[in-house]
Design a protein around this motif. Structure first.
Motif, PDB file in Angstrom:
ATOM      1  N   GLU A  30       3.451   5.987  -5.494  1.00  0.00           N
ATOM      2  CA  GLU A  30       2.906   6.348  -7.098  1.00  0.00           C
ATOM      3  C   GLU A  30       1.901   7.367  -6.966  1.00  0.00           C
ATOM      4  O   GLU A  30       2.299   8.231  -8.400  1.00  0.00           O
ATOM      5  CB  GLU A  30       2.544   5.003  -7.763  1.00  0.00           C
ATOM      6  CG  GLU A  30       3.572   3.685  -8.148  1.00  0.00           C
ATOM      7  CD  GLU A  30       2.959   3.074  -8.993  1.00  0.00           C
ATOM      8  OE1 GLU A  30       1.708   1.854  -8.522  1.00  0.00           O
ATOM      9  OE2 GLU A  30       3.823   1.975  -9.197  1.00  0.00           O
TER      10      GLU A  30
ATOM     11  N   GLY B 293       2.085   2.084  -3.061  1.00  0.00           N
ATOM     12  CA  GLY B 293       0.891   1.619  -4.665  1.00  0.00           C
ATOM     13  C   GLY B 293       0.831   4.181  -4.259  1.00  0.00           C
ATOM     14  O   GLY B 293       1.094   4.426  -4.964  1.00  0.00           O
TER      15      GLY B 293
ATOM     16  N   ALA C 216       0.302  -1.561  -0.131  1.00  0.00           N
ATOM     17  CA  ALA C 216      -0.057   0.244  -0.499  1.00  0.00           C
ATOM     18  C   ALA C 216       0.772   1.615  -0.125  1.00  0.00           C
ATOM     19  O   ALA C 216       0.572   2.798   0.024  1.00  0.00           O
ATOM     20  CB  ALA C 216      -0.913   0.622   1.380  1.00  0.00           C
TER      21      ALA C 216
ATOM     22  N   THR D 168      -0.101   5.097 -11.160  1.00  0.00           N
ATOM     23  CA  THR D 168      -1.399   3.811 -12.148  1.00  0.00           C
ATOM     24  C   THR D 168      -2.544   3.137 -10.368  1.00  0.00           C
ATOM     25  O   THR D 168      -1.530   3.707  -9.408  1.00  0.00           O
ATOM     26  CB  THR D 168      -0.961   2.753 -12.558  1.00  0.00           C
ATOM     27  OG1 THR D 168       0.443   2.149 -11.558  1.00  0.00           O
ATOM     28  CG2 THR D 168       0.188   3.536 -13.700  1.00  0.00           C
ATOM     29  N   GLU D 169      -3.102   2.675 -10.374  1.00  0.00           N
ATOM     30  CA  GLU D 169      -4.038   2.116 -10.046  1.00  0.00           C
ATOM     31  C   GLU D 169      -3.250   0.785  -9.148  1.00  0.00           C
ATOM     32  O   GLU D 169      -3.708   0.164  -8.414  1.00  0.00           O
ATOM     33  CB  GLU D 169      -5.247   2.589 -10.216  1.00  0.00           C
ATOM     34  CG  GLU D 169      -5.962   3.715 -10.089  1.00  0.00           C
ATOM     35  CD  GLU D 169      -7.642   3.198 -10.376  1.00  0.00           C
ATOM     36  OE1 GLU D 169      -7.694   2.342 -10.451  1.00  0.00           O
ATOM     37  OE2 GLU D 169      -8.158   4.329 -11.231  1.00  0.00           O
ATOM     38  N   GLU D 170      -2.339   0.025  -9.951  1.00  0.00           N
ATOM     39  CA  GLU D 170      -2.419  -1.003  -9.898  1.00  0.00           C
ATOM     40  C   GLU D 170      -2.102  -1.470  -8.125  1.00  0.00           C
ATOM     41  O   GLU D 170      -2.520  -2.567  -7.720  1.00  0.00           O
ATOM     42  CB  GLU D 170      -1.562  -1.651 -11.216  1.00  0.00           C
ATOM     43  CG  GLU D 170      -1.373  -3.682 -11.035  1.00  0.00           C
ATOM     44  CD  GLU D 170       0.118  -3.148 -11.765  1.00  0.00           C
ATOM     45  OE1 GLU D 170       0.540  -4.445 -11.734  1.00  0.00           O
ATOM     46  OE2 GLU D 170       0.265  -2.911 -13.278  1.00  0.00           O
ATOM     47  N   ARG D 171      -1.074  -1.024  -8.297  1.00  0.00           N
ATOM     48  CA  ARG D 171      -0.297  -1.144  -6.692  1.00  0.00           C
ATOM     49  C   ARG D 171      -1.685  -1.120  -5.930  1.00  0.00           C
ATOM     50  O   ARG D 171      -2.068  -1.999  -4.368  1.00  0.00           O
ATOM     51  CB  ARG D 171       1.214  -0.363  -6.383  1.00  0.00           C
ATOM     52  CG  ARG D 171       2.502  -1.247  -6.524  1.00  0.00           C
ATOM     53  CD  ARG D 171       3.905  -0.936  -6.787  1.00  0.00           C
ATOM     54  NE  ARG D 171       4.968  -1.401  -7.269  1.00  0.00           N
ATOM     55  CZ  ARG D 171       6.014  -0.916  -6.587  1.00  0.00           C
ATOM     56  NH1 ARG D 171       5.774   0.359  -6.444  1.00  0.00           N
ATOM     57  NH2 ARG D 171       7.435  -1.343  -7.268  1.00  0.00           N
ATOM     58  N   LEU D 172      -2.095  -0.168  -5.501  1.00  0.00           N
ATOM     59  CA  LEU D 172      -2.992   0.185  -4.912  1.00  0.00           C
ATOM     60  C   LEU D 172      -4.178  -0.715  -4.800  1.00  0.00           C
ATOM     61  O   LEU D 172      -5.340  -1.728  -3.122  1.00  0.00           O
ATOM     62  CB  LEU D 172      -3.547   1.217  -4.662  1.00  0.00           C
ATOM     63  CG  LEU D 172      -3.079   2.370  -4.195  1.00  0.00           C
ATOM     64  CD1 LEU D 172      -3.133   4.313  -4.021  1.00  0.00           C
ATOM     65  CD2 LEU D 172      -2.887   2.859  -3.352  1.00  0.00           C
TER      66      LEU D 172
ATOM     67  N   ILE E  26      -6.337   2.325   1.921  1.00  0.00           N
ATOM     68  CA  ILE E  26      -5.735   2.800   0.608  1.00  0.00           C
ATOM     69  C   ILE E  26      -7.427   2.898  -0.430  1.00  0.00           C
ATOM     70  O   ILE E  26      -7.432   3.610  -1.464  1.00  0.00           O
ATOM     71  CB  ILE E  26      -5.314   1.124  -0.007  1.00  0.00           C
ATOM     72  CG1 ILE E  26      -4.420   0.540   1.049  1.00  0.00           C
ATOM     73  CG2 ILE E  26      -5.864   1.037  -1.108  1.00  0.00           C
ATOM     74  CD1 ILE E  26      -4.880  -0.408   1.239  1.00  0.00           C
TER      75      ILE E  26
END
Length: 983
Positions: A637, A634, A631, A644-648, A667
């Motif tokens: 980032e 994310g 988190a 981007t939203e990928e990690r979150l 998150i």
């Protein structure tokens, strides 16, 4: 311990093939598991519901309301055998006939009830034949439900379940299912675990606007916790209560007629109606007894009395059990008593060891008990009482000395003769019954530790409470109990109670320095979680040399809370050095603190710290730390060049799977910020609505912040009234003073005013926030640099403002650096130092490329206006870029202000953005603007960002921003995906 019967499925009306509620009770270790159905005596059950017309009609209103998405919760109360399950089975059949999805589960008799067992059974039955709905709102909660039912999602190995997430998952499942709605039946809640009751309370408080009907059955006044909960739900209108009374003698006779399903003497029917006491189960037991004794026989399709009824004395069920016991030998009665103290199902080897009888004698005793229809065989090698009420009757007949003696023997026997490790709750209950308080308390504390480890926090607190009631205050075990209690409160997020418990513990440990130091460290953690920095510093300062690693990491957290980033970095690195790889969890925490301290001024260093902690957690199998650091990556980032939203999204899924509810909620807020930064306001509104719904149900402490985020969303959309209403909602929740005096004017009203071109208003609001920030410098305020920029642009000076920000905390963060350099450019240009002004402007460009596009546009507007007045730079090109951006983002007010400024500066004002009206409808629905479409058309031809910029007379940075927004809006992973989108 109800004898109510119900069908084996959720939709059958007949109950003649059902298992009794007690059939799934505990084995000797207290665990619950499904058992093969054992043989019973002749089945005598009514195939239909007799009477209960009024109750059935009321429940029918709840079913009918489901079609209008109106939910309800019903509590059906009554004595054992009164017919609760029969009524519910009929309602379930009616629901299934109407297309309603029916889920049924029950609690079982056990000294150590399994957490959430009724819900697990209900979901398992449903999942065997149903398909999981493909629903975006349900999907994040499937891992939590999967801890009860693996088919629904991948849960943790220990089977633990986060209570509130499972409750929320049930609500979302009801909304996602096809058909008119869902009926959830939870039976025998007087045997239930505390977690199931928490789920019921949560669902009851939130089901009204969902197509969900819950029917829960319980004994009346049998379990105080259940009685109190159902009373409270009814009192506040969250549930309706139906209390079943006995049948009339005439209704009892009708029940007997239905049970026999053939002609029978009216004398017999009236007799059963009179002596059955109005309890369907008692009436059925009387008939079964008569048939087994051949008093009542069936010939030529009709029932006949073979003997006079007065030869058999009719009596309620409990007295019948006592009579059967009296016919058994002394060994059999001893075996029955010992078995009853273990549960409805039990291990005969433990009974043999506890009673001191040989295996042959125990076998003979069970033969006698089975002959008296008191116990049955459970395949393959166990025994169980025939009815839950049978066990209760046996226990009622035990005198206190017998209970104490047997409990002590059973506790010893479990340690040597049980199948597997004894369940600490069962050992605790036996020791408590035996009068061995200290021994019982020790077992209760072990039960609390195990419950806390698997996330069953209510059960853990209950076990701690039972231990403390048995212990003298101030003793070793009492201190241990209070330490566990404090930790559970902190784990549950109840900071005030954790702090109160910690302060009390510290006061009582003044004569025990090692434990005092450990307690102060726990107290420090609780105080840090509550943002009470000064108190945390005092608690930490009183500890020296006890645990240098933890002391260093807590000092780092304290410095971070006070925004002393440099000291936070020093202490985090000290913790890593002292830990030297031996304290993995503390090292993960130190990496997290280090990354958070570095991220404002060293993006790369912060990323390396978070990555190091993430790898460490992954390597050592620490899922919670892995989730937290993912988190953090994310969130980092969001400040990066291409957020981007990928990690979150991955971190949110991991948090929900772990039951880390507060982490998942934070998150959700970070994800909403991604959308706000590109002014995807429709998506942002949906996301924040969903987040607030979850946080309100889970009663999370960040709810005020979430409402302020929704206020900002409304404000950016130009909905001023809704923004102010949302601010008031935020104030109705507990709110930190810093959030009230900095967050509201600085991060909501000031930000919104700036977005819409109301610069004087923005300056006033940001100035108000700065007033409190000066009083409490540790209060987070990320827009300080913009305040200095507005002061410089609008007042004609701003030197003091710039110096205040430059010498304050986090002056090198992206937000502050770019705004300060823009302010420097304005000041230098005003002094006629054009070359230096242009250099300062160029220095600002690298700090915020694409990170907050519309915010950058407003800042650049201020610079363009100053440059036009003072004759430096390229203000016309900057104005055009800003105007295009305002139009793209739909900021009509800011665009209008920009046009006026351009006219005042003598520049031509374009009336219509290039490409307007050419955006395909499907892309318009995704929010793609005209300028973005211009960029898209050139990007898909293979041109580089530099070439696209040259063709459209934009900066490379602006093109990068447009490409990032296109990827975000369309969900494409790369340029190739964009090309396929328009091919």
């Amino acid at each position: 311990m109800t004898p109510d019967s119900s069908s084996g499925t959720a939709v059958h009306i007949r109950v003649d093939h059902a298992t009794n509620a007690g059939d799934h009770a505990a084995n000797v270790t207290g665990s619950t598991r499904e058992r093969p159905r054992r043989p019973t005596m002749r089945s005598v059950r009514s195939p239909v519901l007799v009477s209960r017309t009024a109750e059935l009609a009321r429940l029918g209103t709840g079913l009918a309301a489901l079609s209008g998405s109106r939910g309800s919760v019903w509590c059906v109360l009554g004595d054992p055998g009164i017919g609760k399950s029969r009524l519910v089975a009929t309602v379930a059949a009616d629901a299934a006939s109407a297309g309603v999805t029916v889920l049924t589960g029950r609690a079982v008799l056990a000294d150590t009830p399994a957490a959430l067992r009724p819900l697990g059974e209900a979901l398992l039955r449903w999942s065997r034949t149903a398909e999981v709905p493909d629903d975006a709102h349900l999907a994040p909660y499937l891992p939590a439900l999967g801890r009860l039912v693996p088919q629904l999602g991948q849960g943790t190995d220990d089977g633990s379940a986060p209570v509130m997430l499972i409750a929320e998952g049930l609500l979302r499942l009801a909304r996602a299912l096809p058909g008119p709605g869902m009926l959830l039946v939870l039976e025998d809640l007087h045997w239930s675990d505390p977690e199931t009751l928490e789920v019921l309370e949560y669902v009851a408080d939130n089901a009204v606007d969902l197509p969900l009907m819950v029917v829960a059955t319980a004994r009346q006044h049998d379990t105080p916790a259940v009685t109190a909960l159902m009373g409270a739900l009814t009192a506040r209108g969250a549930a309706e209560t139906l209390t079943l009374g006995p049948l009339t003698p005439g209704e009892g006779a009708e029940l007997a007629r239905a049970c026999l399903a053939a002609d029978a003497p009216e004398e017999l029917l009236a007799w059963v109606g009179r002596f059955g006491a109005g309890y369907p189960l008692f009436a059925e037991e009387i008939l079964a007894d008569l048939i087994d004794r051949r008093v009542l026989v069936q010939e030529d399709g009709a029932w006949h009395l073979a003997q006079q009824l007065d030869l058999v004395v009719p009596r309620p069920f409990v007295r019948s059990v006592e009579d059967r016991l009296s016919r058994a030998g002394g060994d059999a009665r001893e075996v029955a008593a010992a078995s009853a103290m273990l549960g409805t199902e039990f291990d005969w080897r433990v009974v043999a060891h506890a009673t001191g009888l040989g295996e042959a004698a125990v076998a003979d005793a069970f033969r006698e008990l089975r002959a008296q229809r008191l116990v049955d065989i459970v395949v393959p090698d166990g025994f169980a009482f025939r009815h839950a009420l049978t066990r209760e009757a046996v226990l009622d007949g035990l005198l206190a000395p017998d209970r104490s003696r047997l409990a002590a023997s059973l506790a010893d026997a479990l340690a040597v003769a049980g199948d597997g490790a004894p369940e600490p709750r069962l050992l605790a209950e036996l020791a408590e019954t035996a009068g061995e308080d200290e021994r019982a308390a020790g077992h209760w504390l072990e039960a609390a530790r195990q419950a806390a480890a698997r996330g069953a926090l209510t059960t853990a607190l209950d076990a701690v409470g039972r231990a403390r009631r048995l212990l003298p205050a101030g003793g070793v075990l009492d201190i241990a109990a209070r330490e566990i209690e404090m930790g559970v409160h902190a784990q549950a997020g109840d900071v005030p109670r954790a702090v109160a418990a910690g302060e009390e513990l510290v006061a009582d440990l003044v004569d025990d320095p090692p434990r005092l130091a450990a307690a102060r460290l726990r107290l420090t953690r609780a105080l840090l979680a509550g943002g009470r920095w000064d108190e945390a510093a005092a608690a930490l300062g009183a500890v020296t040399g006890h645990d240098p690693v933890e002391e260093a990491v807590l000092a780092a957290r304290l410095a971070l809370g006070r925004q002393d980033d440099r000291r936070a970095v020093e202490q985090a690195r000290l913790a890593l050095e002292v830990a030297d790889g031996a304290r993995v969890e503390v090292s993960c925490e130190a990496w997290e603190v280090l990354g958070r301290a570095l991220r404002a001024r060293d993006y790369v260093g912060a990323e390396e710290a978070f990555e190091s902690g993430f790898r460490l957690a992954d390597e050592h199998g620490l899922p919670l730390w892995r989730c937290r650091l993912l988190a953090a990556l994310g969130a980092l980032e969001l400040a990066g060049r291409r957020p981007t939203e990928e990690r979150l999204v991955a971190a949110r899924a991991a948090a929900l799977e772990l039951g880390a509810i507060a982490t998942a909620a934070r998150i959700e807020l970070e994800l909403n910020l991604v959308r706000l930064r590109y002014l995807d306001l429709a998506a942002a509104q949906t996301a924040i609505d969903n987040a607030i719904e979850m946080m309100a149900r889970l009663r999370l402490p960040d709810l005020a912040t979430a409402h302020l985020l929704r206020a900002a969303t409304h404000g950016l959309a130009g909905e001023a009234d809704q923004m102010e209403a949302e601010i008031e909602r935020a104030r109705s929740h507990p709110m930190d003073e810093g959030i009230r005096r900095v967050g509201v004017p600085g991060h909501v009203r000031g930000l919104v005013a700036l977005a819409h071109g109301r610069h004087a208003d923005a300056l006033a609001q940001l100035g108000e926030a700065m007033t409190y920030h000066r009083e409490v410098p540790s209060t987070p305020f990320s827009l300080r640099g913009l305040w200095a920029l507005l002061e410089t642009a609008l007042t004609g000076d701003g030197a003091d403002a710039r110096e205040e920000i430059r010498s304050g905390p986090q002056s090198n963060s992206p937000h502050n650096h770019f705004a300060l350099r823009y302010a420097d450019a304005i000041a230098l240009g005003r002094e006629g130092r054009a070359v230096e002004a242009e250099q300062a402007f160029a220095d600002a460009e690298w700090a915020m490329p694409g990170r907050e596009p519309w915010l950058e546009l407003n800042a650049r507007f201020l610079v363009a206006g100053a440059a036009a007045r003072d004759g430096w730079g390229d203000p016309e090109r900057w104005f055009r870029h800003v105007l295009d951006g305002f139009v793209d983002y739909g900021l009509a007010g800011a665009a209008s202000v920009c046009r006026v400024a351009m006219r005042d500066a003598g520049f031509a004002v374009p009336r219509k953005a290039v490409g307007s009206g050419r955006v395909p409808v499907e892309l318009q629905r995704l929010g793609v603007t005209a300028r973005e479409y211009d960029v898209l058309e050139l990007v898909v031809t293979g041109l580089s960002n530099k070439d696209v910029a040259a063709r459209l007379h934009l900066s490379v940075r602006t093109v990068e921003t447009h490409v990032t927004r296109l990827l975000h809006r369309t969900g494409c992973a790369d340029r190739a995906g964009l090309a396929r989108l328009v091919s």
